[in-house]
Design a protein around this motif. Structure first.
Motif, PDB file in Angstrom:
ATOM      1  N   ASP A   3      38.552  33.762  32.965  1.00  0.00           N
ATOM      2  CA  ASP A   3      39.488  34.868  33.153  1.00  0.00           C
ATOM      3  C   ASP A   3      38.819  36.030  33.877  1.00  0.00           C
ATOM      4  OD1 ASP A   3      41.487  33.457  31.916  1.00  0.00           O
ATOM      5  OD2 ASP A   3      41.215  34.420  29.946  1.00  0.00           O
TER       6      ASP A   3
ATOM      7  N   GLN B 126      39.791  37.436  37.670  1.00  0.00           N
ATOM      8  CA  GLN B 126      40.165  38.820  37.973  1.00  0.00           C
ATOM      9  C   GLN B 126      39.398  39.350  39.177  1.00  0.00           C
ATOM     10  OE1 GLN B 126      39.479  41.056  34.413  1.00  0.00           O
ATOM     11  NE2 GLN B 126      41.279  40.234  33.352  1.00  0.00           N
ATOM     12  N   THR B 127      38.164  38.919  39.314  1.00  0.00           N
ATOM     13  CA  THR B 127      37.349  39.403  40.431  1.00  0.00           C
ATOM     14  C   THR B 127      37.491  38.522  41.651  1.00  0.00           C
ATOM     15  OG1 THR B 127      35.410  38.171  39.668  1.00  0.00           O
ATOM     16  CG2 THR B 127      35.639  40.450  38.920  1.00  0.00           C
TER      17      THR B 127
END
Length: 118
Positions: free
Chosen positions: A92, A96-97
């Motif tokens: 996760d 996100q990055t």
């Protein structure tokens, strides 16, 4: 006359001696056979008790191994659950990055995270 009686007695004794010895030997061998039979029975009983003891020890070891296996199986499930939770958390964060990592790298990061938290 005396020597004739002695001669007759000697002959009778010699003639009957083998029968008496054979009868005595036969009786004795029966007694020895019974003694050996009793000793054999004792040895058989001793062997049976020893074998039953070996079987009981083997069953106890098997039961202990089974309990240990179940305990380790439970621990493995806990570890696998912790590892998959850590892998999901790391995936996760990477999502996100926008970073991408291989499955083996993700597993290594999860293992490093679990070991570092202990």
């Amino acid at each position: 006359m005396l020597s004739a009686a002695r001669l007759a007695t000697t002959r009778i004794a010699r003639a009957n001696a083998p029968r008496a010895v054979n009868a005595l030997g036969a009786t004795r061998s029966m007694v020895i056979g019974d003694t050996f039979g009793a000793k054999e029975k004792v040895e058989e009983d001793r062997y049976i008790r020893a074998r039953e003891q070996e079987i009981a020890v083997a069953k106890a070891k098997a039961a202990a191994a089974e309990a240990n296996y179940k305990e380790l199986e439970g621990m493995d499930k806990e570890k696998m659950a912790a590892k998959s939770a850590a892998m999901n958390e790391i995936a996760d964060v990477l999502a996100q990055t926008g970073d991408v990592i291989s499955e083996a790298g993700l597993a290594n990061l999860a293992r490093w995270k679990i070991q570092g938290s202990k």
